[in-house]
Scaffold this active site. Structure first.
Site, PDB file in Angstrom:
ATOM      1  N   GLU A 269      -8.117 -10.288 -10.701  1.00 48.51           N
ATOM      2  CA  GLU A 269      -8.231 -11.561  -9.975  1.00 48.51           C
ATOM      3  C   GLU A 269      -7.028 -12.195 -10.433  1.00 48.51           C
ATOM      4  OE1 GLU A 269     -10.781 -10.466 -12.040  1.00 48.51           O
ATOM      5  OE2 GLU A 269     -12.705 -10.911 -11.109  1.00 48.51           O
TER       6      GLU A 269
ATOM      7  N   GLU B  27       9.338  13.306  -2.098  1.00 44.85           N
ATOM      8  CA  GLU B  27       8.104  13.123  -2.626  1.00 44.85           C
ATOM      9  C   GLU B  27       7.292  12.299  -2.067  1.00 44.85           C
ATOM     10  OE1 GLU B  27       8.963  11.500  -6.802  1.00 44.85           O
ATOM     11  OE2 GLU B  27      10.802  12.817  -6.850  1.00 44.85           O
TER      12      GLU B  27
ATOM     13  N   ARG C 123       1.779  -7.038 -12.708  1.00 46.12           N
ATOM     14  CA  ARG C 123       1.803  -5.536 -12.428  1.00 46.12           C
ATOM     15  C   ARG C 123       0.819  -4.842 -13.083  1.00 46.12           C
ATOM     16  NH1 ARG C 123       6.001  -2.826 -10.012  1.00 46.12           N
ATOM     17  NH2 ARG C 123       7.113  -3.982  -8.493  1.00 46.12           N
TER      18      ARG C 123
ATOM     19  N   ASP D 233      12.003  15.285 -14.728  1.00 51.02           N
ATOM     20  CA  ASP D 233      12.235  13.853 -14.999  1.00 51.02           C
ATOM     21  C   ASP D 233      11.429  13.697 -16.227  1.00 51.02           C
ATOM     22  OD1 ASP D 233      13.542  13.356 -12.569  1.00 51.02           O
ATOM     23  OD2 ASP D 233      11.525  13.049 -11.626  1.00 51.02           O
TER      24      ASP D 233
ATOM     25  N   GLU E 173      20.495   6.326 -16.072  1.00 49.05           N
ATOM     26  CA  GLU E 173      20.802   5.086 -15.477  1.00 49.05           C
ATOM     27  C   GLU E 173      22.139   4.564 -16.240  1.00 49.05           C
ATOM     28  OE1 GLU E 173      17.356   2.534 -15.189  1.00 49.05           O
ATOM     29  OE2 GLU E 173      18.481   1.003 -16.422  1.00 49.05           O
TER      30      GLU E 173
ATOM     31  N   HIS F 122      17.543  -0.991  -8.302  1.00 52.91           N
ATOM     32  CA  HIS F 122      16.729  -1.975  -8.778  1.00 52.91           C
ATOM     33  C   HIS F 122      16.874  -3.255  -8.004  1.00 52.91           C
ATOM     34  CE1 HIS F 122      14.791   0.409 -11.621  1.00 52.91           C
ATOM     35  NE2 HIS F 122      15.952   0.503 -12.175  1.00 52.91           N
TER      36      HIS F 122
HETATM   37  N1  GLN Z   1      11.890  11.615  -9.211  1.00 54.46           N
HETATM   38  C1  GLN Z   1      11.505  10.559  -9.376  1.00 54.46           C
HETATM   39  C2  GLN Z   1      11.797   9.560  -8.522  1.00 54.46           C
HETATM   40  O1  GLN Z   1      12.698   9.619  -7.579  1.00 54.46           O
HETATM   41  C3  GLN Z   1      12.028   9.638 -10.878  1.00 54.46           C
HETATM   42  C4  GLN Z   1      11.206   8.318 -11.021  1.00 54.46           C
HETATM   43  C5  GLN Z   1      11.984   7.790 -12.360  1.00 54.46           C
HETATM   44  O2  GLN Z   1      12.896   8.096 -12.926  1.00 54.46           O
HETATM   45  N2  GLN Z   1      11.110   6.613 -12.645  1.00 54.46           N
HETATM   46  O3  GLN Z   1      10.957   8.674  -7.876  1.00 54.46           O
END
Ligand code: GLN
Ligand code: ZN
Length: 774
Positions: free
Chosen positions: A22, A501, A532, A616, A682, A710
Site C-alpha cells: 500500500e 536478455e 522500491r 556477472d 562501474e 543510471h
Molecule cells: N548482465 C546484466 C544486465 O546487463 C548485469 C546487470 C547488473 O550488473 N546489475 O542487465
C-alpha cells in the site's frame, strides 16, 4: 520516569510497505501527481493504524510491544529530521521537503543512499555540517503516538540512536567526522525524549546497530566510547527533565566493546541479537551478555532470526533463553534479532508453494508468533504453547528429512571437488594467446548484457505468465526482440554483441526459476529502499540444473551475426546475495552447488558455439561481512565459487565478468582474483578514479564503464573519448575494453541508440590517434 515493565514479547521492527504494498503504491501515486497530499497522508495513516491492529492480533498485546518504526521513506532520514541533523533551521520540514532530500528535485541532487548494514535495505545518508544548531522536532513522533492512541494502541516510538545516526552519516563538504558533533546531537535527543515524557510515553526505542559492526568511520572501541558518553548523558536521571524508559536495540551481530559501554550506561531495556548465525560466529555471546547486564535492565533477547525465512527450532531457541535465565538474568523478554523489515509479510497468502515447503517457512507475521510462543513457554512452560511447539517440531523434522533439501547426487558431486582455491588452466598469459583467435579489434566495444525492456517485452512476459500467450508465441516474440537488438548492434558497429536478455524479468529470479533447490513466491516483497521492493527467491535445498537455461537464446542470437555474441550468466555470489538462503548449511556450500550448475551451462554454451561468456557478479561486495575478522574467509569462498564456474572453460573461451554498485577499494584484490579474462566495472560517475587502485592488482583486460547508464543523459563523443584517454593513462590499449557502466534495461532506446553510437565513434577517434604514424 515511570516504573512500567517491558512487555514479555516484542519485535525490533516490522515491514512498512504494507501487506499489499500500500505504501509503495501511495508514494508512487503521490509523486506522479495522481493523488494529492491529503489522500497520501490519509492512506499512510490508515496503513499505520491497520498495521498496529494486525500486530496486536498477532499477539503483541502488551503496552509498548509494538514499535512505531513507520517511516514514510526511510527510518534514518526521519530520525535525522526529528533530531535536526537534517532540515536546517526550519521548525517544521514539510512532506515534499522530506521527499526532495531522498529523491532530489529540479533544484538539488538527492542525498546519497547506501546499504543498511549487510542487508539489501538502503538508507539515506545524512550530510553533517561543521556547525549549526540541531533543531529538535518532536512533533512527528508525538503525532504518531497520538494517532495510535486514538485508535486504541500504545506504541513504542522508534528512533535510530545518536551514535548510529552519526556513524552512518557523512561529513558535508569541508566538515570533520560527524561523530565530533555527538554531544550536541545528544542534547537534541534529550529534547525529543522529554517531549515524549510530557506526552505520557513510557517507552522509546533507540536503535544502535553501528555498535555491532566494523565501520570505516571509527573502530569498535571508539564507537563504544561514544556510546558510553552519549548514553551516560541521555540516561542520567539527574540531568534535565523527565524522559521515557529507554530500550536500546543492537541488531545485526554481537556487541564487543559496546556491550560494556551500554550495560554500564544501564538503559531500562537492552536488546541483543542472539540469532543462530550470530551465535555461530560468537558462541560465547549469551554468556557475556548475561554476565554484563545489570539487575535493573530488562534483557530483550533477539532469539527469533529476522534475517532469514525459516521457521525457528523453538526448542533449541528456548534453551538459549533458559541459559540466560539460569545465568541470573532476571528480567527477560523475547524479540526478533533484527527488524522484520527484511522478510515478507506472511507465508499465509502464498498459494503456489509446495505444502511441505510452506510449513518450513516463517515470514514476519509467523516470526511474531514464534516470539510470543517463546515468551509463553519461558514464563509458563512449553505446554502453554503446545501448538506452536508441535508445529515447530514438525517443520524441523520434515525439513531435515526431505528430498527437497537433500539431493545425494549433488552432494556427491560437490564432495569430489578439490578443496580451497581452484585455478583455471592455463593462467591468463596463456589464455590471452589462445584467445587471439577471437580476432577482436583494438579497444573492442561491447555492452553489459540487457537492452531496454520495452513495453512489448514486458507485455509478452506478463501474457505468457498469465497463459494468454502460448510457449510458441512467447518464444517467437522474444526471438523477434533478439533479432532487432542484434540488428541494432550491427548497425551501430559494436564489436562483441549481446542478445539483450529480454527473457529475464530479473537476473537472479530467472535462474532461480530454472534451478532445482529454489522456490519463488507470489507476494514475498521486501523493501529495498523508498518505494522500491524486490521479491527474492528462496534457496531451500541442494541446487542443481535440470536442463540448460540460456543456451537456446544465445544460440539463436549467435546464428544472426558473424560477430561474437556473449553468453550471459549470473554468478553464484550474486544469486545468493539476492536470494533468501539456507540456514542448515554454510553459504559456501550453496555457492559451490550453484557454481557447478553454472559450470555445466558454460560447457553447454561452448558446445553451442559461444566463444565469449560473461558471468556477472555485481553483488560481490554485498555479502562482505560486517566484522573485519570474517572478511577474508568470505572472499575466499566467494572467489572460489566464481572460479569453479569457469574452471573447465576452454582456454580460447573468453570469460568476462561485470561488477557494479560498489566501492571497490576494499575488495579489489578479490575482483582480480576472480581471474576473469575481461572485467567490466562501474567507473563513469567517479570519472575513472578507481583505475588508480587497479594498477597493481590487475593484469587482465578491463572495461571501466564510460557511460553512466543510471542517468538519462546522452554523453557526447568528446566526453566519452576523454574518459577513454583517462583510462589509457592506467591501462595499456591491449588490455582496454570500451563499454557502458551497466546493463541498459532501465533505459529507453531514445538514449541507448545515440549513446552507443557516440561510444563507438569515441573509440574510433581514440583508436585512430593510437595508430603509429606511417
Ligand atoms: N548482465 C546484466 C544486465 O546487463 C548485469 C546487470 C547488473 O550488473 N546489475 O542487465
Ligand atoms: Zn552492473
Amino acid at each position: 520516569m515511570s516504573a512500567h515493565t517491558f512487555p514479555a514479547a516484542t519485535i525490533e521492527g516490522y515491514p512498512r510497505v504494507g501487506p499489499n504494498r500500500e505504501l509503495k503504491k501511495a508514494l508512487e501515486s503521490y509523486w506522479a501527481g495522481r493523488i494529492d497530499a491529503g489522500t497520501f497522508t490519509s492512506t499512510a495513516h490508515s496503513l499505520r493504524v491497520d498495521t498496529y491492529a494486525r500486530l496486536r492480533n498477532l499477539g503483541l498485546t502488551g503496552d509498548y510491544a509494538i514499535p512505531a518504526d513507520v517511516a514514510l521513506y526511510d527510518q534514518v532520514l526521519e530520525t535525522a529530521l526529528t533530531v535536526g541533523l537534517l532540515g536546517g533551521d526550519a521548525d517544521e520540514v514539510p512532506l515534499d521537503e522530506e521527499f526532495a532530500l531522498a529523491r532530489g528535485n529540479a533544484e538539488r541532487a538527492p542525498l546519497e543512499m547506501t546499504k543498511w548494514f549487510d542487508t539489501n535495505y538502503h538508507y539515506i545518508v545524512p550530510e553533517v555540517a561543521e556547525a549549526g544548531r540541531f533543531v529538535a522536532r518532536p512533533d512527528r513522533v508525538l503525532s504518531l503516538v497520538a494517532e495510535a492512541r486514538a485508535a486504541g494502541h500504545t506504541v513504542r516510538p522508534y528512533l535510530v540512536g545518536p551514535v548510529t545516526l552519526l556513524a552512518l552519516s557523512k561529513p558535508a563538504e569541508g566538515a570533520g567526522n560527524p561523530l565530533e558533533r555527538l554531544a550536541e546531537l545528544t542534547e537534541s535527543y534529550r529534547v525529543v525524549l522529554s517531549s515524549l515524557a510530557a506526552a505520557g510515553v513510557d517507552w522509546i526505542q533507540l536503535a544502535e546497530p553501528a555498535l555491532t559492526a566494523d565501520l570505516q568511520v571509527a573502530p569498535d572501541d571508539r564507537l563504544a566510547d561514544h556510546a558510553a558518553t552519549a548514553y551516560g548523558t541521555l540516561l542520567d536521571a539527574r540531568v534535565g527533565a523527565e524522559r521515557p524508559n529507554v530500550l536500546v536495540t543492537t541488531p545485526y551481530g554481537s556487541l564487543r566493546a559496546g556491550l560494556d559501554a551500554l550495560t554500564q550506561a544501564a538503559p531500562e531495556a537492552l536488546h541483543v541479537d542472539l540469532a543462530p548465525a550470530t551465535l555461530a560466529t560468537d558462541p560465547e555471546y549469551p554468556r557475556r551478555v548475561a554476565a554484563a547486564v545489570g539487575p535493573e535492565t530488562t534483557l530483550v533477547a533477539g532469539v527469533v532470526d529476522g534475517r532469514n525465512v525459516w521457521a525457528a527450532d523453538l526448542r533449541e531457541r528456548l534453551t538459549v533463553l533458559e541459559s540466560l535465565r539460569d545465568a541470573g538474568v532476571e528480567k527477560l523478554s523475547v524479540s526478533s534479532s533484527v527488524s522484520l523489515l527484511h522478510v515478507p509479510h506472511t507465508v499465509a497468502v502464498e498459494t503456489k508453494l509446495p505444502v511441505d515447503v510452506a510449513g518450513w517457512l516463517s515470514f514476519a507475521d509467523e516470526k511474531i508468533g514464534e516470539a510470543t510462543a517463546l515468551a509463553t513457554a519461558l514464563n509458563d512452560g512449553t505446554v502453554a504453547a503446545a501448538d506452536a511447539f508441535a508445529r515447530s517440531d514438525r517443520a524441523v523434522r520434515t525439513r531435515r528429512e526431505s528430498h527437497r533439501t537433500h539431493d545425494e547426487a549433488v552432494q556427491a558431486r560437490v564432495a569430489e571437488l578439490p578443496e580451497g582455491a581452484v585455478q583455471r588452466e592455463p593462467a591468463f598469459a596463456g589464455r590471452v594467446e589462445a584467445q587471439k583467435s577471437l580476432d577482436l579489434p583494438e579497444l573492442p566495444t561491447t555492452t553489459i548484457g540487457s537492452f531496454p525492456q520495452t513495453a512489448e517485452v514486458r507485455k509478452a512476459r506478463a501474457g505468457h505468465r498469465a497463459g494468454e500467450l502460448t510457449d510458441a508465441e512467447y518464444e517467437a516474440a522474444l526471438k523477434e526482440e533478439i533479432r532487432s537488438v542484434i540488428d541494432l548492434q550491427e548497425r551501430l558497429g559494436l564489436d562483441v554483441l549481446v542478445h539483450g536478455e529480454p527473457e529475464r524479468n530479473d537476473m537472479v529470479q530467472y535462474f532461480a526459476e530454472l534451478l532445482d533447490g529454489f522456490v519463488t513466491t507470489e507476494f514475498g516483497w521486501v523493501q529495498s529502499y523508498g518505494s522500491r521492493c524486490t521479491r527474492p527467491p528462496l534457496v531451500i535445498g541442494d541446487v542443481s540444473r535440470p536442463e540448460a537455461m540460456t543456451v537456446e537464446w544465445a544460440r539463436y542470437a549467435q546464428s544472426l551475426s558473424e560477430k561474437h555474441v556473449k553468453g550471459m550468466l549470473t554468478g553464484p555470489v550474486t544469486i545468493l546475495a539476492w536470494s533468501f538462503t539456507r540456514d542448515d548449511v554454510p553459504l559456501s556450500v550453496s555457492a559451490d552447488q550453484i557454481a557447478l550448475a553454472l559450470a555445466d551451462e558454460v560447457a553447454d554454451l561452448e558446445n553451442a558455439g559461444i566463444r565469449i561468456i560473461q558471468i556477472d557478479e555485481p553483488a560481490l561486495r554485498e555479502l562482505l561481512p560486517l566484522r573485519s575478522d570474517a572478511r577474508a574467509s568470505y572472499l575466499d569462498w566467494a572467489v572460489r565459487s566464481f572460479r569453479l564456474v569457469a574452471l573447465d572453460a576452454k582456454p580460447d573461451t573468453q570469460i568476462h565478468t561485470h561488477l557494479c554498485y560498489s566501492e571497490f577499494g576494499q575488495i579489489i584484490e578479490a575482483v582480480a582474483a576472480l581471474d576473469a579474462d575481461v572485467t567490466s566495472i562501474e567507473a563513469a560517475r567517479s570519472r575513472m578514479e578507481l583505475l588508480g587502485d587497479l594498477e597493481d592488482s590487475f593484469t587482465s583486460e578491463i572495461g571501466p564503464g564510460i557511460w553512466d547508464i543510471h542517468s538519462p543523459r546522452v554523453p557526447s563523443v568528446g566526453e566519452l573519448s576523454e574518459l577513454i584517454k583517462a583510462a589509457l593513462v592506467n591501462v595499456p590499449a591491449e588490455r582496454l575494453w570500451i563499454n557502458p557502466d551497466c546493463g541498459l534495461k532501465t533505459r529507453g532506446y531514445a538514449e541507448v541508440e545515440p549513446a552507443l553510437r557516440n561510444l563507438v565513434l569515441a573509440r574510433d577517434l581514440v583508436a585512430e590517434s593510437l595508430q603509429p604514424v606511417k
